[in-house]
Design an enzyme around this catalytic site. Sequence first.
Site, PDB file in Angstrom:
ATOM      1  N   GLU A 230       0.720  -1.103   0.009  1.00  0.00           N
ATOM      2  CA  GLU A 230       0.068   0.018  -0.071  1.00  0.00           C
ATOM      3  C   GLU A 230       0.770   1.418  -0.176  1.00  0.00           C
ATOM      4  OE1 GLU A 230      -2.796  -1.185  -0.200  1.00  0.00           O
ATOM      5  OE2 GLU A 230      -2.536  -3.070   0.505  1.00  0.00           O
ATOM      6  N   CYS A 264      -1.886   9.660   2.723  1.00  0.00           N
ATOM      7  CA  CYS A 264      -1.453   8.834   1.391  1.00  0.00           C
ATOM      8  C   CYS A 264      -2.741   9.329   0.242  1.00  0.00           C
ATOM      9  CB  CYS A 264      -1.542   7.263   1.280  1.00  0.00           C
ATOM     10  SG  CYS A 264      -2.834   6.784   1.918  1.00  0.00           S
TER      11      CYS A 264
HETATM   12  P1  NAD Z   1       8.348   4.696   4.367  1.00  0.00           P
HETATM   13  O1  NAD Z   1       8.283   3.981   3.450  1.00  0.00           O
HETATM   14  O2  NAD Z   1       9.489   5.472   4.583  1.00  0.00           O
HETATM   15  O3  NAD Z   1       8.456   3.613   5.609  1.00  0.00           O
HETATM   16  C1  NAD Z   1       7.397   2.771   5.942  1.00  0.00           C
HETATM   17  C2  NAD Z   1       8.045   1.564   6.756  1.00  0.00           C
HETATM   18  O4  NAD Z   1       8.995   0.804   5.972  1.00  0.00           O
HETATM   19  C3  NAD Z   1       8.751   2.043   8.104  1.00  0.00           C
HETATM   20  O5  NAD Z   1       8.263   1.035   9.118  1.00  0.00           O
HETATM   21  C4  NAD Z   1      10.138   1.815   7.643  1.00  0.00           C
HETATM   22  O6  NAD Z   1      11.094   1.862   8.887  1.00  0.00           O
HETATM   23  C5  NAD Z   1      10.161   0.657   6.842  1.00  0.00           C
HETATM   24  N1  NAD Z   1      11.421   0.927   5.686  1.00  0.00           N
HETATM   25  C6  NAD Z   1      11.713   1.906   5.254  1.00  0.00           C
HETATM   26  N2  NAD Z   1      12.923   1.732   4.287  1.00  0.00           N
HETATM   27  C7  NAD Z   1      12.758   0.274   4.298  1.00  0.00           C
HETATM   28  C8  NAD Z   1      13.720  -0.760   3.640  1.00  0.00           C
HETATM   29  N3  NAD Z   1      14.601  -0.193   2.650  1.00  0.00           N
HETATM   30  N4  NAD Z   1      13.390  -1.969   3.710  1.00  0.00           N
HETATM   31  C9  NAD Z   1      12.491  -2.425   4.723  1.00  0.00           C
HETATM   32  N5  NAD Z   1      11.466  -1.534   5.327  1.00  0.00           N
HETATM   33  C10 NAD Z   1      11.882  -0.098   5.109  1.00  0.00           C
HETATM   34  O7  NAD Z   1       7.227   5.440   4.611  1.00  0.00           O
HETATM   35  P2  NAD Z   1       6.804   6.561   5.828  1.00  0.00           P
HETATM   36  O8  NAD Z   1       7.481   7.829   5.398  1.00  0.00           O
HETATM   37  O9  NAD Z   1       6.661   5.807   7.140  1.00  0.00           O
HETATM   38  O10 NAD Z   1       5.243   7.001   5.446  1.00  0.00           O
HETATM   39  C11 NAD Z   1       4.846   7.845   4.663  1.00  0.00           C
HETATM   40  C12 NAD Z   1       4.474   7.083   3.271  1.00  0.00           C
HETATM   41  O11 NAD Z   1       3.629   6.007   3.343  1.00  0.00           O
HETATM   42  C13 NAD Z   1       3.841   7.963   2.207  1.00  0.00           C
HETATM   43  O12 NAD Z   1       4.509   7.767   0.905  1.00  0.00           O
HETATM   44  C14 NAD Z   1       2.504   7.496   2.148  1.00  0.00           C
HETATM   45  O13 NAD Z   1       1.580   7.811   0.844  1.00  0.00           O
HETATM   46  C15 NAD Z   1       2.536   6.151   2.347  1.00  0.00           C
HETATM   47  N6  NAD Z   1       1.125   5.639   2.903  1.00  0.00           N
HETATM   48  C16 NAD Z   1       0.409   4.800   2.089  1.00  0.00           C
HETATM   49  C17 NAD Z   1      -0.772   4.408   2.795  1.00  0.00           C
HETATM   50  C18 NAD Z   1      -1.573   3.527   1.780  1.00  0.00           C
HETATM   51  O14 NAD Z   1      -2.473   2.745   2.439  1.00  0.00           O
HETATM   52  N7  NAD Z   1      -1.747   3.413   0.528  1.00  0.00           N
HETATM   53  C19 NAD Z   1      -1.316   4.826   3.823  1.00  0.00           C
HETATM   54  C20 NAD Z   1      -0.552   5.665   4.738  1.00  0.00           C
HETATM   55  C21 NAD Z   1       0.826   6.093   4.210  1.00  0.00           C
HETATM   56  C1  SIN Z   2      -4.193   7.526   4.736  1.00  0.00           C
HETATM   57  O1  SIN Z   2      -4.083   6.369   4.974  1.00  0.00           O
HETATM   58  O2  SIN Z   2      -3.042   8.025   4.776  1.00  0.00           O
HETATM   59  C2  SIN Z   2      -5.101   8.152   4.525  1.00  0.00           C
HETATM   60  C3  SIN Z   2      -6.513   7.388   4.567  1.00  0.00           C
HETATM   61  C4  SIN Z   2      -7.513   8.376   4.130  1.00  0.00           C
HETATM   62  O3  SIN Z   2      -7.746   9.372   4.936  1.00  0.00           O
HETATM   63  O4  SIN Z   2      -8.302   8.195   3.165  1.00  0.00           O
END
Ligand code: NAD
Ligand code: SIN
Length: 471
Positions: A230, A264
């Site tokens: 995701e 996101c």
């Molecule tokens: P991130 O990708 O930096 O980190 C997510 C997780 O992965 C953390 O636990 C981190 O420690 C781990 N991680 C980071 N690099 C890694 C690697 N190389 N190998 C394995 N694990 C690793 O994301 P973030 O900055 O914590 O969160 C924000 C991002 O998440 C945004 O891009 C946002 O759009 C996305 N997001 C997506 C959804 C969805 O459901 N589609 C929901 C919320 C947030």
């Molecule tokens: C998110 O998962 O980052 C947002 C979910 C939402 O507000 O739609």
Amino acid sequence: MPTQEIISTEPATGAVLWRQKAGDADAEVAHARRSWAEWAARPHTYRIEALRRFANVVRQKADAFTDLLARETGKPIWEARSEVETVIGKVEISIAAYGQRTGQQRVDAPMNARLALRHKPHGVLAVLGPYNFPAHLPNGHIVPALLAGNAVVFKPSEKTPASGAFLVDCFHAAGVPEGCIRLLVGGPDEGKALAGHPDIDGLLFTGSANTGIALNRMFATRPEKILALEMGGNNPIVVWNTPDLYSAAVLVVQSAFTTAGQRCTAARRLIVDAKLYEPLMGELNKLIGRLIIGEPHADPAPFMGPVIDNDTADMLTESFLALSTMGGRPLRHMSRPIEGRPFLTPGVIDMTEARETPDVELFGPILQVFRAETYEAALAEANNTRYGLSASLVSQDPKLYDQFWATIRAGIVNWNRPTNGASSSAPFGGVGWSGNHRPSAYYAADYCAYPVVSSEAEQARASIGLGLRDA
Ligand code: NAD
Ligand code: SIN
């Protein structure tokens, strides 16, 4: 080099909230591996009861959990409360989803045989969580995974480990066996060790596209493991043929700036009919000027808090400047109202005449604006992204919505509603760089268990009708 210690700092104040030595992926996976078979062998009703007790524990601890989430992420207390409610609500939603999508079914079969469709858990699943919803989003994987009979090793974001630890404690307090849900404290190195561990059966990831793509590469030679990704978005909101520009501005502000843009599904790009541009920008400007930006517990309640840390705030202000050097025309500059802390005022920039418009997710309160002369050009601009998570149309014309729905490539396509605020009762996921076609929320049940079809008869009574010589 593994991380030594994880320190969580409150974004709003800089105070240290929590610290703990980084954990050991090998030890946590081994613990989960020893425990999962017993959990999987329990009747489904047993696991349902355990998860209902978990919901009750979270309900009892709701105030403390809300306070912790608000402190650790910086989000306003009202928003943290709704995150806790979502964690509680996930249990009944997952029970219903399991029954509907992954339960048992008898399928008609010829010759008095019966054909049964049942589901089995994968085994030990790793969950990697992001920082913006440190409880709700990992919980969105963990509850359906446990319900289906998997054991889970959960690594929260290194930016919000305390909330992750609190969540795991609630499962244990509810009597979910300690071995079935393990906490791995750590950063990307521990994440890599967990994702690459030979003894996991799959990985459920929520985070950025960069990390998700690295994980996808890692799993390319491991087709036997389930991988659910995701990821982020570069989401458009289109405003076209709408009489109520105040409401349009409200929808844009909610889409772009709720949680300081750290969703996101946040709108990153506003695409507007050139004829509505001036009046809409006027409404938007007035509304943004009224937004209260403050620490989570402030009174009056803020609309949004800080972003997660100073590095992120620096990256966002630099990105805003970079957009202007590419030919963007700032309509509202981003500023840092509190020296040394990661509070940001929303930045709005007109990119219509920019030389370049990078298709990247800027995960914070930045809105890029594009004027369009025709609706077709607006739709083309909306689809001008390799991501495909959410999109919204603000318009009074149902025909325009029909066209929007048919044309837009995204997993969430809304009408006169914000791009964010997705429901846990619906599938949640995107196309392109937003995921790998394994939507979460209601459809999480699908990737937490695999279908097993059995052709069954009580007795082995068999004969060959044709093609045999006489005995
Ligand atoms: P991130 O990708 O930096 O980190 C997510 C997780 O992965 C953390 O636990 C981190 O420690 C781990 N991680 C980071 N690099 C890694 C690697 N190389 N190998 C394995 N694990 C690793 O994301 P973030 O900055 O914590 O969160 C924000 C991002 O998440 C945004 O891009 C946002 O759009 C996305 N997001 C997506 C959804 C969805 O459901 N589609 C929901 C919320 C947030
Ligand atoms: C998110 O998962 O980052 C947002 C979910 C939402 O507000 O739609």
